[in-house]
Scaffold this motif. Sequence first.
Motif, PDB file in Angstrom:
ATOM      1  N   GLY A 153       0.784  -1.230   0.000  1.00 49.36           N
ATOM      2  CA  GLY A 153       0.000   0.000   0.000  1.00 49.36           C
ATOM      3  C   GLY A 153       0.813   1.276   0.000  1.00 49.36           C
ATOM      4  O   GLY A 153       0.265   2.361   0.192  1.00 49.36           O
ATOM      5  N   SER A 154       2.115   1.165  -0.218  1.00 48.94           N
ATOM      6  CA  SER A 154       2.995   2.340  -0.154  1.00 48.94           C
ATOM      7  C   SER A 154       3.219   2.944  -1.535  1.00 48.94           C
ATOM      8  O   SER A 154       2.941   2.326  -2.563  1.00 48.94           O
ATOM      9  N   SER A 155       3.772   4.167  -1.542  1.00 46.94           N
ATOM     10  CA  SER A 155       4.120   4.794  -2.814  1.00 46.94           C
ATOM     11  C   SER A 155       5.306   4.084  -3.455  1.00 46.94           C
ATOM     12  O   SER A 155       5.517   4.187  -4.670  1.00 46.94           O
ATOM     13  N   ALA A 156       6.082   3.342  -2.659  1.00 46.40           N
ATOM     14  CA  ALA A 156       7.164   2.526  -3.219  1.00 46.40           C
ATOM     15  C   ALA A 156       6.582   1.446  -4.124  1.00 46.40           C
ATOM     16  O   ALA A 156       7.120   1.160  -5.199  1.00 46.40           O
ATOM     17  N   GLN A 157       5.476   0.866  -3.701  1.00 44.12           N
ATOM     18  CA  GLN A 157       4.800  -0.132  -4.523  1.00 44.12           C
ATOM     19  C   GLN A 157       4.298   0.503  -5.822  1.00 44.12           C
ATOM     20  O   GLN A 157       4.423  -0.075  -6.904  1.00 44.12           O
ATOM     21  N   GLU A 158       3.751   1.719  -5.716  1.00 42.01           N
ATOM     22  CA  GLU A 158       3.288   2.441  -6.910  1.00 42.01           C
ATOM     23  C   GLU A 158       4.461   2.777  -7.824  1.00 42.01           C
ATOM     24  O   GLU A 158       4.338   2.732  -9.051  1.00 42.01           O
ATOM     25  N   ALA A 159       5.611   3.108  -7.230  1.00 44.36           N
ATOM     26  CA  ALA A 159       6.790   3.442  -8.034  1.00 44.36           C
ATOM     27  C   ALA A 159       7.254   2.240  -8.851  1.00 44.36           C
ATOM     28  O   ALA A 159       7.682   2.384 -10.001  1.00 44.36           O
ATOM     29  N   ILE A 160       7.182   1.053  -8.263  1.00 51.75           N
ATOM     30  CA  ILE A 160       7.541  -0.157  -9.004  1.00 51.75           C
ATOM     31  C   ILE A 160       6.574  -0.362 -10.165  1.00 51.75           C
ATOM     32  O   ILE A 160       6.983  -0.647 -11.297  1.00 51.75           O
ATOM     33  N   ASP A 161       5.278  -0.187  -9.893  1.00 52.10           N
ATOM     34  CA  ASP A 161       4.267  -0.339 -10.940  1.00 52.10           C
ATOM     35  C   ASP A 161       4.454   0.683 -12.058  1.00 52.10           C
ATOM     36  O   ASP A 161       4.161   0.403 -13.226  1.00 52.10           O
ATOM     37  N   ASP A 162       4.940   1.879 -11.685  1.00 48.59           N
ATOM     38  CA  ASP A 162       5.122   2.959 -12.666  1.00 48.59           C
ATOM     39  C   ASP A 162       6.460   2.868 -13.390  1.00 48.59           C
ATOM     40  O   ASP A 162       6.786   3.736 -14.201  1.00 48.59           O
ATOM     41  N   THR A 163       7.260   1.862 -13.056  1.00 42.66           N
ATOM     42  CA  THR A 163       8.538   1.626 -13.747  1.00 42.66           C
ATOM     43  C   THR A 163       8.467   0.236 -14.365  1.00 42.66           C
ATOM     44  O   THR A 163       9.078  -0.720 -13.872  1.00 42.66           O
ATOM     45  N   PRO A 164       7.703   0.095 -15.451  1.00 42.46           N
ATOM     46  CA  PRO A 164       7.373  -1.233 -15.981  1.00 42.46           C
ATOM     47  C   PRO A 164       8.581  -2.070 -16.399  1.00 42.46           C
ATOM     48  O   PRO A 164       8.567  -3.290 -16.211  1.00 42.46           O
ATOM     49  N   ASP A 165       9.616  -1.436 -16.942  1.00 42.02           N
ATOM     50  CA  ASP A 165      10.797  -2.216 -17.349  1.00 42.02           C
ATOM     51  C   ASP A 165      11.480  -2.844 -16.146  1.00 42.02           C
ATOM     52  O   ASP A 165      11.897  -4.015 -16.182  1.00 42.02           O
ATOM     53  N   PHE A 166      11.597  -2.067 -15.077  1.00 41.99           N
ATOM     54  CA  PHE A 166      12.201  -2.581 -13.843  1.00 41.99           C
ATOM     55  C   PHE A 166      11.334  -3.690 -13.257  1.00 41.99           C
ATOM     56  O   PHE A 166      11.834  -4.766 -12.881  1.00 41.99           O
ATOM     57  N   LYS A 167      10.022  -3.460 -13.194  1.00 41.20           N
ATOM     58  CA  LYS A 167       9.110  -4.451 -12.625  1.00 41.20           C
ATOM     59  C   LYS A 167       9.172  -5.769 -13.406  1.00 41.20           C
ATOM     60  O   LYS A 167       9.226  -6.858 -12.814  1.00 41.20           O
ATOM     61  N   ALA A 168       9.175  -5.652 -14.740  1.00 42.36           N
ATOM     62  CA  ALA A 168       9.185  -6.853 -15.581  1.00 42.36           C
ATOM     63  C   ALA A 168      10.487  -7.632 -15.453  1.00 42.36           C
ATOM     64  O   ALA A 168      10.515  -8.851 -15.669  1.00 42.36           O
ATOM     65  N   SER A 169      11.572  -6.937 -15.098  1.00 41.15           N
ATOM     66  CA  SER A 169      12.872  -7.608 -15.008  1.00 41.15           C
ATOM     67  C   SER A 169      13.016  -8.432 -13.737  1.00 41.15           C
ATOM     68  O   SER A 169      13.888  -9.299 -13.655  1.00 41.15           O
ATOM     69  N   LEU A 170      12.170  -8.168 -12.742  1.00 42.74           N
ATOM     70  CA  LEU A 170      12.305  -8.834 -11.450  1.00 42.74           C
ATOM     71  C   LEU A 170      11.746 -10.252 -11.493  1.00 42.74           C
ATOM     72  O   LEU A 170      10.786 -10.545 -12.217  1.00 42.74           O
ATOM     73  N   ASP A 171      12.315 -11.104 -10.672  1.00 39.91           N
ATOM     74  CA  ASP A 171      11.777 -12.451 -10.525  1.00 39.91           C
ATOM     75  C   ASP A 171      10.557 -12.441  -9.622  1.00 39.91           C
ATOM     76  O   ASP A 171       9.559 -13.117  -9.889  1.00 39.91           O
ATOM     77  N   GLU A 172      10.621 -11.628  -8.544  1.00 45.87           N
ATOM     78  CA  GLU A 172       9.522 -11.620  -7.582  1.00 45.87           C
ATOM     79  C   GLU A 172       9.533 -10.315  -6.787  1.00 45.87           C
ATOM     80  O   GLU A 172      10.590  -9.776  -6.472  1.00 45.87           O
ATOM     81  N   THR A 173       8.330  -9.820  -6.481  1.00 39.70           N
ATOM     82  CA  THR A 173       8.162  -8.694  -5.562  1.00 39.70           C
ATOM     83  C   THR A 173       7.339  -9.168  -4.383  1.00 39.70           C
ATOM     84  O   THR A 173       6.226  -9.675  -4.564  1.00 39.70           O
ATOM     85  N   ILE A 174       7.881  -9.030  -3.181  1.00 36.54           N
ATOM     86  CA  ILE A 174       7.214  -9.523  -1.974  1.00 36.54           C
ATOM     87  C   ILE A 174       6.741  -8.334  -1.136  1.00 36.54           C
ATOM     88  O   ILE A 174       7.517  -7.416  -0.852  1.00 36.54           O
ATOM     89  N   GLU A 175       5.466  -8.362  -0.736  1.00 39.61           N
ATOM     90  CA  GLU A 175       4.904  -7.293   0.081  1.00 39.61           C
ATOM     91  C   GLU A 175       5.117  -7.579   1.569  1.00 39.61           C
ATOM     92  O   GLU A 175       4.986  -8.717   2.018  1.00 39.61           O
TER      93      GLU A 175
END
Length: 269
Positions: A153-175
């Motif tokens: 629920g943080s803006s950090a989570q939104e920042a990942i979503d708003d950086t699609p190339d970075f998000k797509a490169s990751l294996d996993e994002t854990i909340e």
Amino acid sequence: MKKLLSVFLVALLSLAAVSAAGSQESGTDNSLQDVLDKGTFILGLDDSFPPMGFRSESGEIVGFDIDTAKEVAKRLGVELVTQPIDWNSKEQELATGNIDCIWNGFTVTPEREEVMIFSEPYLRNAQVVVVRNDSPYQTLADLADGTIGVQAGSSAQEAIDDTPDFKASLDETIEFKDNLTALMDLEIGGLDGVVMDLVVANYSIQTSGKDFRVLDETLTQEEYAIGFRKNDTALRDAVNSELEAMAEDGTLAAISESWFGDDITVVGR
């Protein structure tokens, strides 16, 4: 006659409903007066977000935002009440009136501006990646196929979503519930990095002595401000006025220096 009377009553009730709706949309804003009348200003926060708002070793809620809000409340002539909330439900807590504002290193985003109004920004911030000091990662691209932690629920989570190339490169994002828990998992090797606020990351590294560092490359540039209900303009404006007065008389700078060693505030600049 009864039929005519029924039609008249329906029309009258419909007119009253329309009038009430219009009155609600353009009605008087009592948000400031309500706070003054009850004598308390209720601040909603995540109480594990140092140095903005967190619990000290004795359990007291402290932080830069807390000290600033206490001074604002004092100048308004009311008592500050700090109310820990579930950060995932912060918008609901505000909308239902359980709190008067969200003030806790709260980043302004377009999505949040759709459901609330904000004070003027008081600090600049960025979303960054914290890694272990001995890790090989130097850039965001280096983290390809990595596992990243983020506060739900943080803006950090939104920042990942708003950086699609970075998000797509990751294996996993854990909340995680909070950044402190994510950093603990990073320390023991469960994560390759944690995306979080630069202000919070720097403070955590300096005060904890943990062997972490922040990547130079950022995901987004941001600003901290205080969130209020959409129609609470009077309360928002009163808080803005007090912040501007505190910036002018040096009080805000003194609070900043006590937490950060320097005046990093941006009110009135």
